[in-house]
Design a protein around this motif. Sequence first.
Motif, PDB file in Angstrom:
ATOM      1  N   SER A 151       3.631   2.107  13.180  1.00 44.96           N
ATOM      2  CA  SER A 151       3.487   0.376  13.049  1.00 44.96           C
ATOM      3  C   SER A 151       3.993  -0.817  14.662  1.00 44.96           C
ATOM      4  CB  SER A 151       2.712  -0.996  12.470  1.00 44.96           C
ATOM      5  OG  SER A 151       3.874  -0.983  11.286  1.00 44.96           O
ATOM      6  N   THR A 177       0.818  -1.738   0.049  1.00 51.01           N
ATOM      7  CA  THR A 177       0.150   0.135   0.041  1.00 51.01           C
ATOM      8  C   THR A 177       0.887   1.394  -0.419  1.00 51.01           C
ATOM      9  OG1 THR A 177       0.191   0.095   2.392  1.00 51.01           O
ATOM     10  CG2 THR A 177      -1.853  -1.241   1.300  1.00 51.01           C
ATOM     11  N   ILE A 178       0.056   1.957  -0.291  1.00 52.49           N
ATOM     12  CA  ILE A 178       0.713   3.758  -0.302  1.00 52.49           C
ATOM     13  C   ILE A 178      -0.271   4.652   0.277  1.00 52.49           C
ATOM     14  CG2 ILE A 178       1.641   5.684  -2.015  1.00 52.49           C
ATOM     15  CD1 ILE A 178       2.543   3.644  -4.058  1.00 52.49           C
ATOM     16  N   SER A 179       1.222   5.417   0.933  1.00 51.82           N
ATOM     17  CA  SER A 179      -0.265   6.437   2.016  1.00 51.82           C
ATOM     18  C   SER A 179       0.885   8.097   1.200  1.00 51.82           C
ATOM     19  CB  SER A 179       0.282   6.108   3.088  1.00 51.82           C
ATOM     20  OG  SER A 179      -0.642   6.954   3.911  1.00 51.82           O
ATOM     21  N   THR A 180       0.232   8.785   1.261  1.00 48.79           N
ATOM     22  CA  THR A 180       0.631  10.145   1.584  1.00 48.79           C
ATOM     23  C   THR A 180      -0.111  10.832   2.724  1.00 48.79           C
ATOM     24  OG1 THR A 180      -1.640  11.340   0.133  1.00 48.79           O
ATOM     25  CG2 THR A 180       0.522   9.826  -1.176  1.00 48.79           C
ATOM     26  N   GLU A 181      -0.415  10.152   3.513  1.00 48.16           N
ATOM     27  CA  GLU A 181      -0.644  10.739   4.776  1.00 48.16           C
ATOM     28  C   GLU A 181      -0.065  10.825   6.151  1.00 48.16           C
ATOM     29  OE1 GLU A 181      -3.594  12.699   5.150  1.00 48.16           O
ATOM     30  OE2 GLU A 181      -3.697  12.503   2.663  1.00 48.16           O
ATOM     31  N   THR A 209       1.941   8.836   9.199  1.00 46.17           N
ATOM     32  CA  THR A 209       0.933   7.620   9.235  1.00 46.17           C
ATOM     33  C   THR A 209       2.121   7.782  11.302  1.00 46.17           C
ATOM     34  OG1 THR A 209       2.754   6.513   8.666  1.00 46.17           O
ATOM     35  CG2 THR A 209       0.862   6.228   7.888  1.00 46.17           C
TER      36      THR A 209
END
Length: 76
Positions: free
Chosen positions: A13, A4-8, A10
């Motif tokens: 984890s 998955t790719i996220s631009t937000e 984070t």
Amino acid sequence: MKITISTEPTNWSAFENTEWTIMDEQHYGRTFDWAKKPFKITAVEEDTVIGSLAMDIVVGVATVNNIIVTKAYRNK
């Protein structure tokens, strides 16, 4: 495998915390607090803000994000 790719922004984890702790101990012999700590410096003269600098500090290393100086004080 799913990627998955996220631009937000984070949060780390549990997986990342565990694995980076193992790598820190393996490479450096101890663990570090890799949390990014924001830091700001403000230059003031005679109650007037003449400049500011914003940076992040991670494990004692500062990365400057931005710096600005009022026109009258530039190049001094």
